[in-house]
Motif scaffolding. Sequence first.
Motif, PDB file in Angstrom:
ATOM      1  N   LEU A 196      18.155   0.551   5.137  1.00 19.82           N
ATOM      2  CA  LEU A 196      19.146   1.318   5.895  1.00 19.82           C
ATOM      3  C   LEU A 196      18.728   1.460   7.350  1.00 19.82           C
ATOM      4  O   LEU A 196      19.564   1.377   8.253  1.00 19.82           O
ATOM      5  CB  LEU A 196      19.367   2.689   5.248  1.00 19.82           C
ATOM      6  N   GLU A 197      17.441   1.648   7.598  1.00 19.58           N
ATOM      7  CA  GLU A 197      16.944   1.706   8.981  1.00 19.58           C
ATOM      8  C   GLU A 197      17.215   0.398   9.719  1.00 19.58           C
ATOM      9  O   GLU A 197      17.674   0.402  10.867  1.00 19.58           O
ATOM     10  CB  GLU A 197      15.437   1.982   9.012  1.00 19.58           C
ATOM     11  N   ASP A 198      16.943  -0.733   9.048  1.00 23.28           N
ATOM     12  CA  ASP A 198      17.153  -2.035   9.683  1.00 23.28           C
ATOM     13  C   ASP A 198      18.627  -2.268   9.993  1.00 23.28           C
ATOM     14  O   ASP A 198      18.981  -2.761  11.069  1.00 23.28           O
ATOM     15  CB  ASP A 198      16.619  -3.160   8.799  1.00 23.28           C
ATOM     16  N   GLU A 249      22.934  -2.634  14.021  1.00 22.54           N
ATOM     17  CA  GLU A 249      24.269  -2.278  14.492  1.00 22.54           C
ATOM     18  C   GLU A 249      24.203  -1.469  15.783  1.00 22.54           C
ATOM     19  O   GLU A 249      25.057  -1.623  16.655  1.00 22.54           O
ATOM     20  CB  GLU A 249      25.032  -1.512  13.420  1.00 22.54           C
ATOM     21  N   ALA A 250      23.190  -0.629  15.932  1.00 27.91           N
ATOM     22  CA  ALA A 250      23.042   0.132  17.178  1.00 27.91           C
ATOM     23  C   ALA A 250      22.702  -0.782  18.335  1.00 27.91           C
ATOM     24  O   ALA A 250      23.123  -0.547  19.472  1.00 27.91           O
ATOM     25  CB  ALA A 250      21.972   1.206  17.011  1.00 27.91           C
ATOM     26  N   ALA A 251      21.946  -1.847  18.080  1.00 31.89           N
ATOM     27  CA  ALA A 251      21.591  -2.785  19.144  1.00 31.89           C
ATOM     28  C   ALA A 251      22.794  -3.595  19.618  1.00 31.89           C
ATOM     29  O   ALA A 251      22.801  -4.112  20.729  1.00 31.89           O
ATOM     30  CB  ALA A 251      20.489  -3.727  18.664  1.00 31.89           C
ATOM     31  N   ARG A 252      23.832  -3.693  18.781  1.00 29.92           N
ATOM     32  CA  ARG A 252      25.045  -4.429  19.165  1.00 29.92           C
ATOM     33  C   ARG A 252      26.014  -3.599  19.986  1.00 29.92           C
ATOM     34  O   ARG A 252      27.024  -4.117  20.455  1.00 29.92           O
ATOM     35  CB  ARG A 252      25.746  -4.962  17.929  1.00 29.92           C
ATOM     36  N   ARG A 309      17.795  -2.193  23.747  1.00 33.20           N
ATOM     37  CA  ARG A 309      16.992  -2.135  22.535  1.00 33.20           C
ATOM     38  C   ARG A 309      17.382  -0.894  21.752  1.00 33.20           C
ATOM     39  O   ARG A 309      17.785   0.114  22.326  1.00 33.20           O
ATOM     40  CB  ARG A 309      15.501  -2.049  22.871  1.00 33.20           C
ATOM     41  N   ALA A 310      17.213  -0.969  20.447  1.00 32.82           N
ATOM     42  CA  ALA A 310      17.505   0.177  19.580  1.00 32.82           C
ATOM     43  C   ALA A 310      16.454   0.246  18.488  1.00 32.82           C
ATOM     44  O   ALA A 310      15.881  -0.776  18.088  1.00 32.82           O
ATOM     45  CB  ALA A 310      18.895   0.040  18.968  1.00 32.82           C
ATOM     46  N   HIS A 311      16.197   1.454  18.035  1.00 30.21           N
ATOM     47  CA  HIS A 311      15.270   1.653  16.920  1.00 30.21           C
ATOM     48  C   HIS A 311      15.736   2.872  16.138  1.00 30.21           C
ATOM     49  O   HIS A 311      15.987   3.934  16.707  1.00 30.21           O
ATOM     50  CB  HIS A 311      13.841   1.869  17.415  1.00 30.21           C
ATOM     51  N   ALA A 312      15.866   2.715  14.823  1.00 32.57           N
ATOM     52  CA  ALA A 312      16.288   3.814  13.951  1.00 32.57           C
ATOM     53  C   ALA A 312      15.166   4.145  12.978  1.00 32.57           C
ATOM     54  O   ALA A 312      14.423   3.268  12.542  1.00 32.57           O
ATOM     55  CB  ALA A 312      17.548   3.429  13.192  1.00 32.57           C
ATOM     56  N   HIS A 313      15.093   5.421  12.646  1.00 33.26           N
ATOM     57  CA  HIS A 313      14.022   5.922  11.788  1.00 33.26           C
ATOM     58  C   HIS A 313      14.632   7.011  10.910  1.00 33.26           C
ATOM     59  O   HIS A 313      15.312   7.901  11.418  1.00 33.26           O
ATOM     60  CB  HIS A 313      12.921   6.479  12.690  1.00 33.26           C
ATOM     61  N   LEU A 314      14.431   6.936   9.590  1.00 32.99           N
ATOM     62  CA  LEU A 314      14.982   7.933   8.677  1.00 32.99           C
ATOM     63  C   LEU A 314      13.907   8.923   8.247  1.00 32.99           C
ATOM     64  O   LEU A 314      12.783   8.531   7.922  1.00 32.99           O
ATOM     65  CB  LEU A 314      15.558   7.259   7.429  1.00 32.99           C
TER      66      LEU A 314
END
Length: 192
Positions: free
Chosen positions: A109-111, A116-119, A125-130
């Motif tokens: 889910l993070e990936d 999608e955030a990077a698009r 750049r984008a980075h997500a962390h749960l």
Amino acid sequence: MLRVVNRVFLGLVGLVLLVLGGSVLAVGLGAPAPSWWIHHSRHDVLLSDAERTRWRDDGWWWPVVIAVLAVALLLALWWLVAVLRRRRLAEVLVDTGDGEGALLRGRALEDALTEEAARVDGVGRAHAHLTGRRSAPEARVRLALEPHVDPGAALHDLTTGALTHARTSAGLASLPAEVRLRGVKHGAERVS
């Protein structure tokens, strides 16, 4: 930042323990003692009777020793808990709609959220962390924005796009998110 401090601190503690342990072993095996060593031969004891009983009759000695040891123990326990605590959410409980549930890897889910955030238009750049619990995850998203992008528009696109898709695809009632925005720094270029 905490990871770097933790590694540097562990490295320094390990180096000090290695030097002290190695010198104790070397002196114990008969090697000449280093000039900075507190004892001079392998038959010296670590604490003599005079050193052990030096402040025995002073009333402040034992409370100070116990307080220092207690603080050291509490700091060591705090550090151990901080190192062992999981920072990432390993799995997310997905509501399948039939009363049962399925487990989704948190990294997957993070990936997906990161991609999608990077698009989003203008995101460099984008980075997500749960984080949180598997039944109530929370997202932490970092976006590096291009200089021409309006931060409000980028945030709106993220919340209506990537975060909404992640919430609905996982069947979550809500997906609270903390979003950190910063600008991309470009190096100077020569224009001719």
